[in-house]
Design a protein around this motif. Sequence first.
Motif, PDB file in Angstrom:
ATOM      1  N   GLU A  93     -67.217  10.506 -28.902  1.00  0.00           N
ATOM      2  CA  GLU A  93     -66.563   9.366 -29.884  1.00  0.00           C
ATOM      3  C   GLU A  93     -66.100   8.191 -28.900  1.00  0.00           C
ATOM      4  O   GLU A  93     -65.755   8.294 -27.765  1.00  0.00           O
ATOM      5  CB  GLU A  93     -65.435  10.168 -30.354  1.00  0.00           C
TER       6      GLU A  93
ATOM      7  N   ARG B  37     -63.800   4.530 -29.295  1.00  0.00           N
ATOM      8  CA  ARG B  37     -62.853   3.517 -30.090  1.00  0.00           C
ATOM      9  C   ARG B  37     -62.996   2.307 -29.468  1.00  0.00           C
ATOM     10  O   ARG B  37     -62.686   2.576 -28.101  1.00  0.00           O
ATOM     11  CB  ARG B  37     -61.702   4.164 -30.420  1.00  0.00           C
TER      12      ARG B  37
ATOM     13  N   ARG C 204     -63.844  10.061 -26.080  1.00  0.00           N
ATOM     14  CA  ARG C 204     -63.359  11.116 -26.478  1.00  0.00           C
ATOM     15  C   ARG C 204     -64.533  12.187 -26.419  1.00  0.00           C
ATOM     16  O   ARG C 204     -65.357  11.872 -27.160  1.00  0.00           O
ATOM     17  CB  ARG C 204     -62.487  11.358 -27.514  1.00  0.00           C
TER      18      ARG C 204
ATOM     19  N   ASP D   8     -54.930  10.417 -23.069  1.00  0.00           N
ATOM     20  CA  ASP D   8     -53.698  10.593 -23.854  1.00  0.00           C
ATOM     21  C   ASP D   8     -53.668  11.928 -24.510  1.00  0.00           C
ATOM     22  O   ASP D   8     -54.597  12.995 -24.231  1.00  0.00           O
ATOM     23  CB  ASP D   8     -53.525   9.467 -24.858  1.00  0.00           C
ATOM     24  N   SER D   9     -52.534  12.269 -25.381  1.00  0.00           N
ATOM     25  CA  SER D   9     -52.572  13.582 -25.627  1.00  0.00           C
ATOM     26  C   SER D   9     -53.474  13.854 -26.593  1.00  0.00           C
ATOM     27  O   SER D   9     -53.584  15.118 -27.071  1.00  0.00           O
ATOM     28  CB  SER D   9     -51.188  13.721 -26.563  1.00  0.00           C
ATOM     29  N   ASP D  10     -54.190  12.857 -27.346  1.00  0.00           N
ATOM     30  CA  ASP D  10     -55.496  13.169 -28.215  1.00  0.00           C
ATOM     31  C   ASP D  10     -56.600  13.477 -27.717  1.00  0.00           C
ATOM     32  O   ASP D  10     -57.362  13.675 -28.249  1.00  0.00           O
ATOM     33  CB  ASP D  10     -55.297  12.289 -29.515  1.00  0.00           C
ATOM     34  N   GLY D  11     -56.766  13.342 -26.380  1.00  0.00           N
ATOM     35  CA  GLY D  11     -58.015  13.551 -25.587  1.00  0.00           C
ATOM     36  C   GLY D  11     -58.731  12.221 -25.457  1.00  0.00           C
ATOM     37  O   GLY D  11     -59.679  12.476 -24.935  1.00  0.00           O
ATOM     38  N   TRP D  12     -58.038  11.072 -25.720  1.00  0.00           N
ATOM     39  CA  TRP D  12     -58.911   9.858 -25.581  1.00  0.00           C
ATOM     40  C   TRP D  12     -58.802   9.414 -24.209  1.00  0.00           C
ATOM     41  O   TRP D  12     -57.564   9.221 -23.636  1.00  0.00           O
ATOM     42  CB  TRP D  12     -58.383   8.767 -26.602  1.00  0.00           C
TER      43      TRP D  12
ATOM     44  N   HIS E 155     -58.692   6.459 -21.596  1.00  0.00           N
ATOM     45  CA  HIS E 155     -58.605   4.907 -21.792  1.00  0.00           C
ATOM     46  C   HIS E 155     -59.141   4.310 -20.541  1.00  0.00           C
ATOM     47  O   HIS E 155     -58.826   4.440 -19.426  1.00  0.00           O
ATOM     48  CB  HIS E 155     -56.984   4.536 -21.572  1.00  0.00           C
TER      49      HIS E 155
END
Length: 540
Positions: free
Chosen positions: A363, A365, A385, A405-409, A411
């Motif tokens: 994914e 973003r 991700r 980050d905590s959602d697995g993204w 950066h």
Amino acid sequence: MSAATPVAVPDNYPALVDRAARLFGGSEAIRDGDMSMTFAELAERSEACAAALVANGLQPGDAVGLWAPNAWEWVVAAMGTLRAGGVIVPVNTRFRGREAAYVLSRARVKLLFTVVGFLGYDYVADLEAASSDGHTIDSLERTVILRGDTPPGTTSFDEFVAAATPDGFAEAARRAAAAAGDDLGLVMFTSGTTGLPKGVMIRPASIIRSFSQYADELGMRAGDRMLVINPFFHAFGFCGSITPCIVKGATILPHPVFEVEAVLERIQSERVTVLPGPPAIFQSMVNSAGLDRYDTSSLRSAITGAAAIPVETVVAMRERLGFETVITAFGMTETHGLATICSAGDPPELVASTSGKALAGIELRVVDDDGHDVTAGEPGELLVRGYCVTTGYLDDPEQTAKTIDSDGWLHTGDICVMNELGYIDITDRKKDMYINGGFNVYPAEVENVMSEHPLIGQVAVIGVPDERLGEVGAAFVVPSPAGAPEADALRAWCREQMANYKVPRHFWNVEALPLNPSNKVLKTDLRELAAERLGAELAG
């Protein structure tokens, strides 16, 4: 099993090499000078290397350093390490002793495979000199010389492998059978804005899955011949060259140093069909005055990335070099080397202006500074991700949390624009990192080293455009009270302290660095000043 029946690609390297031995056993796996090795022999040599590692006390999870140029021994040592349950720690061949010592010590490397004599360097002597300056490697127990003379206290590769025992073979076989794709397979070091290298934890399953799709997009097939100019220590070399060749049954043709005439000669004599590399390699070939003297008609597929590539170069790669397929991709060490890729049928304009779209299962973003998604066509930071994202940095949870980050993204720190089709165009970098000929250069790391020079009071480094290499370094130096450094002498000093690609091309003495109210260097101002100075130099 019929020839048309697909054979599943395993998720770990011991099984992958065994699969290649079964499917392509008598085919050439590696040709390096006069040395030719089949896939069956690659499996046998890897087993012997693994058995020797076991006999030397290597335990599952122990780190093994590989500090050597592209060569057949590198591949065997790497596959042997993974078969023995070890973790590969590739070391940049351009590193000097202090840089290599930091990586080897940080990863707690137990055994080092290296060479003596590459480009006139003696890596063993470099490490000894670094140790005498305080850069010791307490974990290192043994050094094995893949090529070159064996200094006192080291062992030749042949002698090392010959010491394998029946018990070592048996234990190595047990470890190979237990190998899993989610095991820690490699720690690849990449620098950061702090200037200190960070060890990215790499899983075999993620590499093999990504680069199997990469091989498919390139149209790779059994019998292909890939010239590997990308260094094996780099993700583009290990992940993007060794791996797809073993998956598809293609021959690995290691090439240690890029020199355009030598590469064209090898393309002709070795009948190279697949060539990965950064744009600078292809631009050098296309612009070579001697290109017409060589037969490049065997070339079929190319993949490039790591820097922008003009559409004219993509067209020339097809028209002048003869490539049928030219694609681009984007990845970073933290994505196991790959996150996006073009398709084989994409037009030259799309290949040149984008880095492709997300791999299956990944994914993407594009977000603004507040973390909100931007609309298609608008710039923002690229987030990634999926299975390609690293589990984190070795022994550095704080930096891991800053990056993932905590959602697995993940950066990425790269600014990009995504079109309606999901293709991304990397337009800028949120961080100061720039890319010199395909190598990431982190100004903070260069600045930290340069600050040790007695004539440097302050220094700031930025990347500036370069027609051949994409970007090169420009150092703005505030002299110390002891006097102002002379550019040629400073350049020579830097070459002794750091890898060549990190050494700035331009050195400019200034009275002061521009600062913001928080006393941070305004690198935007420096970029404007660099443009003025470069323009003046051209005009002069």
